[in-house]
Design a protein around this motif. Sequence first.
Motif, PDB file in Angstrom:
ATOM      1  N   PHE A 135       0.841  -1.196   0.000  1.00 18.49           N
ATOM      2  CA  PHE A 135       0.000   0.000   0.000  1.00 18.49           C
ATOM      3  C   PHE A 135       0.875   1.245   0.000  1.00 18.49           C
ATOM      4  CE2 PHE A 135       0.826  -0.418   4.503  1.00 18.49           C
ATOM      5  CZ  PHE A 135       0.753   0.851   5.036  1.00 18.49           C
ATOM      6  N   TYR A 136       0.273   2.346  -0.429  1.00 15.60           N
ATOM      7  CA  TYR A 136       0.915   3.660  -0.388  1.00 15.60           C
ATOM      8  C   TYR A 136       0.461   4.376   0.878  1.00 15.60           C
ATOM      9  CZ  TYR A 136       2.174   2.952  -5.286  1.00 15.60           C
ATOM     10  OH  TYR A 136       2.700   2.456  -6.461  1.00 15.60           O
ATOM     11  N   GLU A 137       1.408   4.994   1.560  1.00 18.34           N
ATOM     12  CA  GLU A 137       1.101   5.676   2.810  1.00 18.34           C
ATOM     13  C   GLU A 137       0.665   7.118   2.563  1.00 18.34           C
ATOM     14  OE1 GLU A 137       4.121   4.638   5.979  1.00 18.34           O
ATOM     15  OE2 GLU A 137       5.084   3.773   4.207  1.00 18.34           O
ATOM     16  N   PRO A 138      -0.007   7.727   3.539  1.00 17.59           N
ATOM     17  CA  PRO A 138      -0.364   9.139   3.400  1.00 17.59           C
ATOM     18  C   PRO A 138       0.888  10.005   3.433  1.00 17.59           C
ATOM     19  CG  PRO A 138      -1.489   8.108   5.280  1.00 17.59           C
ATOM     20  CD  PRO A 138      -0.454   7.156   4.814  1.00 17.59           C
ATOM     21  N   ASN A 139       0.831  11.178   2.815  1.00 16.22           N
ATOM     22  CA  ASN A 139       1.900  12.157   2.986  1.00 16.22           C
ATOM     23  C   ASN A 139       1.816  12.810   4.360  1.00 16.22           C
ATOM     24  OD1 ASN A 139       3.369  11.949   0.629  1.00 16.22           O
ATOM     25  ND2 ASN A 139       2.132  13.459  -0.467  1.00 16.22           N
ATOM     26  N   SER A 140       0.602  12.950   4.844  1.00 18.04           N
ATOM     27  CA  SER A 140       0.378  13.601   6.127  1.00 18.04           C
ATOM     28  C   SER A 140      -0.929  13.082   6.714  1.00 18.04           C
ATOM     29  CB  SER A 140       0.310  15.120   5.962  1.00 18.04           C
ATOM     30  OG  SER A 140      -0.051  15.743   7.178  1.00 18.04           O
ATOM     31  N   LEU A 141      -1.014  13.128   8.047  1.00 17.35           N
ATOM     32  CA  LEU A 141      -2.266  12.779   8.717  1.00 17.35           C
ATOM     33  C   LEU A 141      -2.864  13.988   9.421  1.00 17.35           C
ATOM     34  CD1 LEU A 141      -1.411   9.257  10.201  1.00 17.35           C
ATOM     35  CD2 LEU A 141      -2.803   9.793   8.206  1.00 17.35           C
ATOM     36  N   SER A 142      -2.336  15.177   9.128  1.00 15.16           N
ATOM     37  CA  SER A 142      -2.779  16.388   9.810  1.00 15.16           C
ATOM     38  C   SER A 142      -3.550  17.290   8.861  1.00 15.16           C
ATOM     39  CB  SER A 142      -1.567  17.143  10.366  1.00 15.16           C
ATOM     40  OG  SER A 142      -0.858  16.327  11.274  1.00 15.16           O
ATOM     41  N   LEU A 143      -4.677  17.792   9.335  1.00 15.21           N
ATOM     42  CA  LEU A 143      -5.502  18.679   8.524  1.00 15.21           C
ATOM     43  C   LEU A 143      -4.882  20.065   8.393  1.00 15.21           C
ATOM     44  CD1 LEU A 143      -9.024  17.715   9.892  1.00 15.21           C
ATOM     45  CD2 LEU A 143      -8.192  17.339   7.578  1.00 15.21           C
ATOM     46  N   LEU A 144      -4.230  20.528   9.461  1.00  7.95           N
ATOM     47  CA  LEU A 144      -3.627  21.853   9.478  1.00  7.95           C
ATOM     48  C   LEU A 144      -2.116  21.724   9.608  1.00  7.95           C
ATOM     49  CD1 LEU A 144      -6.155  23.600  11.906  1.00  7.95           C
ATOM     50  CD2 LEU A 144      -6.152  23.657   9.406  1.00  7.95           C
ATOM     51  N   ALA A 145      -1.426  22.786   9.232  1.00 10.42           N
ATOM     52  CA  ALA A 145       0.045  22.752   9.271  1.00 10.42           C
ATOM     53  C   ALA A 145       0.546  22.499  10.681  1.00 10.42           C
ATOM     54  CB  ALA A 145       0.609  24.053   8.723  1.00 10.42           C
ATOM     55  N   GLY A 146       0.179  23.349  11.628  1.00 17.68           N
ATOM     56  CA  GLY A 146       0.527  23.127  13.019  1.00 17.68           C
ATOM     57  C   GLY A 146       2.030  23.110  13.283  1.00 17.68           C
ATOM     58  N   SER A 147       2.405  22.659  14.484  1.00 21.58           N
ATOM     59  CA  SER A 147       3.798  22.575  14.902  1.00 21.58           C
ATOM     60  C   SER A 147       4.324  21.171  14.636  1.00 21.58           C
ATOM     61  CB  SER A 147       3.907  22.897  16.388  1.00 21.58           C
ATOM     62  OG  SER A 147       3.209  21.915  17.147  1.00 21.58           O
ATOM     63  N   GLU A 148       5.605  20.977  14.869  1.00 23.89           N
ATOM     64  CA  GLU A 148       6.180  19.644  14.703  1.00 23.89           C
ATOM     65  C   GLU A 148       5.546  18.659  15.668  1.00 23.89           C
ATOM     66  OE1 GLU A 148      10.343  19.081  14.411  1.00 23.89           O
ATOM     67  OE2 GLU A 148      10.705  20.992  13.418  1.00 23.89           O
ATOM     68  N   GLU A 149       5.153  19.135  16.847  1.00 24.72           N
ATOM     69  CA  GLU A 149       4.543  18.250  17.842  1.00 24.72           C
ATOM     70  C   GLU A 149       3.207  17.693  17.376  1.00 24.72           C
ATOM     71  OE1 GLU A 149       7.286  20.988  20.056  1.00 24.72           O
ATOM     72  OE2 GLU A 149       5.761  21.234  18.525  1.00 24.72           O
ATOM     73  N   THR A 150       2.465  18.480  16.603  1.00 22.65           N
ATOM     74  CA  THR A 150       1.101  18.078  16.241  1.00 22.65           C
ATOM     75  C   THR A 150       0.934  17.731  14.767  1.00 22.65           C
ATOM     76  OG1 THR A 150       0.477  20.401  15.897  1.00 22.65           O
ATOM     77  CG2 THR A 150       0.122  19.473  18.096  1.00 22.65           C
ATOM     78  N   ASN A 151       1.898  18.090  13.937  1.00 17.86           N
ATOM     79  CA  ASN A 151       1.791  17.817  12.503  1.00 17.86           C
ATOM     80  C   ASN A 151       2.393  16.441  12.224  1.00 17.86           C
ATOM     81  OD1 ASN A 151       2.167  17.761   9.639  1.00 17.86           O
ATOM     82  ND2 ASN A 151       1.999  19.985   9.610  1.00 17.86           N
ATOM     83  N   VAL A 152       1.535  15.494  11.900  1.00 22.22           N
ATOM     84  CA  VAL A 152       1.977  14.107  11.708  1.00 22.22           C
ATOM     85  C   VAL A 152       2.245  13.869  10.220  1.00 22.22           C
ATOM     86  CG1 VAL A 152       1.457  11.672  12.090  1.00 22.22           C
ATOM     87  CG2 VAL A 152       0.561  13.401  13.664  1.00 22.22           C
ATOM     88  N   ARG A 153       3.495  13.915   9.845  1.00 24.04           N
ATOM     89  CA  ARG A 153       3.891  13.636   8.471  1.00 24.04           C
ATOM     90  C   ARG A 153       4.486  12.235   8.375  1.00 24.04           C
ATOM     91  NH1 ARG A 153       6.736  19.229   6.277  1.00 24.04           N
ATOM     92  NH2 ARG A 153       5.040  20.649   6.833  1.00 24.04           N
ATOM     93  N   THR A 154       4.466  11.670   7.190  1.00 18.50           N
ATOM     94  CA  THR A 154       4.927  10.288   7.043  1.00 18.50           C
ATOM     95  C   THR A 154       6.261  10.228   6.298  1.00 18.50           C
ATOM     96  OG1 THR A 154       3.549  10.009   5.079  1.00 18.50           O
ATOM     97  CG2 THR A 154       2.627   9.291   7.182  1.00 18.50           C
ATOM     98  N   ASN A 155       7.255  10.954   6.843  1.00 20.67           N
ATOM     99  CA  ASN A 155       8.629  10.751   6.396  1.00 20.67           C
ATOM    100  C   ASN A 155       9.153   9.538   7.149  1.00 20.67           C
ATOM    101  OD1 ASN A 155       9.346  13.127   4.574  1.00 20.67           O
ATOM    102  ND2 ASN A 155       8.405  14.135   6.336  1.00 20.67           N
ATOM    103  N   VAL A 156       8.976   8.363   6.565  1.00 18.86           N
ATOM    104  CA  VAL A 156       9.194   7.086   7.255  1.00 18.86           C
ATOM    105  C   VAL A 156      10.694   6.776   7.343  1.00 18.86           C
ATOM    106  CG1 VAL A 156       8.731   4.603   7.167  1.00 18.86           C
ATOM    107  CG2 VAL A 156       6.954   6.235   6.496  1.00 18.86           C
ATOM    108  N   GLN A 157      11.104   6.220   8.497  1.00 15.21           N
ATOM    109  CA  GLN A 157      12.482   5.767   8.673  1.00 15.21           C
ATOM    110  C   GLN A 157      12.568   4.279   9.014  1.00 15.21           C
ATOM    111  OE1 GLN A 157      15.531   7.274   8.303  1.00 15.21           O
ATOM    112  NE2 GLN A 157      14.423   8.952   7.358  1.00 15.21           N
ATOM    113  N   GLY A 158      11.523   3.723   9.576  1.00 18.40           N
ATOM    114  CA  GLY A 158      11.563   2.307   9.944  1.00 18.40           C
ATOM    115  C   GLY A 158      10.178   1.708   9.986  1.00 18.40           C
ATOM    116  N   LEU A 159      10.104   0.370   9.962  1.00 21.30           N
ATOM    117  CA  LEU A 159       8.816  -0.308  10.084  1.00 21.30           C
ATOM    118  C   LEU A 159       9.002  -1.670  10.721  1.00 21.30           C
ATOM    119  CD1 LEU A 159       7.378  -1.911   6.839  1.00 21.30           C
ATOM    120  CD2 LEU A 159       9.790  -1.419   7.121  1.00 21.30           C
ATOM    121  N   ASP A 160       7.905  -2.203  11.235  1.00 18.66           N
ATOM    122  CA  ASP A 160       7.883  -3.569  11.744  1.00 18.66           C
ATOM    123  C   ASP A 160       6.477  -4.119  11.576  1.00 18.66           C
ATOM    124  OD1 ASP A 160       9.516  -5.692  13.117  1.00 18.66           O
ATOM    125  OD2 ASP A 160       7.794  -5.616  14.461  1.00 18.66           O
ATOM    126  N   VAL A 161       6.377  -5.443  11.507  1.00 19.83           N
ATOM    127  CA  VAL A 161       5.089  -6.116  11.341  1.00 19.83           C
ATOM    128  C   VAL A 161       4.982  -7.252  12.352  1.00 19.83           C
ATOM    129  CG1 VAL A 161       3.642  -7.499   9.797  1.00 19.83           C
ATOM    130  CG2 VAL A 161       4.929  -5.551   8.887  1.00 19.83           C
TER     131      VAL A 161
END
Length: 408
Positions: A135-161
């Motif tokens: 699957f393709y992941e979202p670019n972002s999960l945040s509706l508004l820009a916000g701060s780094e604390e609240t802006n959830v972006r999907t610049n992925v570095q690791g995964l596990d299943v």
Amino acid sequence: MSLVKSVSLVNDTVDSAGFNTDDAINYVTDKHGSVVDNGLVKKSIDRISEEKPGHWLVTYRYGKAYGKVPVTVRGNAREGITKASVKPGKGGNVGKTWFPIELAFRGSYSAQFFPHTYWGTDKKGKKAAKLTTKFYEPNSLSLLAGSEETNVRTNVQGLDVYGQDMVTTNFYGGSRASLDNSRGHVILYHLNKVPTYALQYMPTQTLNFYAWKSYAANMKVSPYIKLGHGQSLGSTSRYIYELANWNRAKKPRSNELLQIDKKTMQVNRIWTFAVSNGSRKYNRYFLNADVIDDNTVVALFHNKSKQRYEFWKIVRRGNSFQAKETAAVSGNLISNSSQVQGFTYNVAYKCYYIAFNDYLFKISAEGNLENFYHFNAKREVEGLASYKSKIYIAMNKRAEVLDSNMTK
């Protein structure tokens, strides 16, 4: 205010960093319920040295919010001191890959409408490993820009299943993962409920509200927590584990392990441990690790001076850790010093997989290079996982998870 329950630190006389008490903060909010910067939180102690055993009760205050975390430096100064004496198996320098800065084409953030298929040729030149889009992941999960604390972006570095749970480490920007004490968000996806393409349109208005809501119901997001570089990620049925180490550390440090509860997506406990060859002077600082169960970590160490990779099994007993070198493979595998981009231990086939950009190496439990697969994706690998017979690989731009059925 949400804080971890406890912190247990190894007695490490050569640790240069100590424990940053900010790491014990999950989040703090103001009177309006908005998340505040951790730098605004008053702490009774900013940093605790691991050089001497002892007990501390660290207090945290912001406005009327108050909390405390017990921190212990364990007493055994020889914990984790062992021998790296395993004879390495046959490996070598069998490939050369590229560095991201060298690559002219690195994919696109634009929405994708078709799956990718990448074939990997093995050491005999045959097509032997097939990666296809999960699957393709979202670019972002945040509706508004916000701060780094609240802006959830999907610049992925690791995964596990684990089972149908897939977890990823995500940063505000890709460069954030290479900063000391870096923070980000962990996202949990239910794989059996994830559409192949539709998540790309979150949180835009392309999706109707009911579709958006149904997809969001099968995802969880952590607060803005300490993650380190983000590529040492593992999970079990109940917990997520992250070895929150810094990939650019130059001076000796202990290894910091976070336990994150899947129910709350908050850090539950923190431990540090040390693995040393003969003395603390020869500490192993791990940049890649996997989790076998709630008490066992398998970690990879690149011994550049001896041109080999070491495989270590670290077992937690209560709050203490025991380490044993289980295997080693000779050579650097990749000849031009490119960094490892993913590591996993496959329990079903009892072997290790190491990922570089466009390369996947299969190492036996005894440390022999069994096979390698050369892909031509020309995209940076951002994490590797395995569950039963499947391998999962994350690639960037755009963020995408691919899987493959690997043969024994």
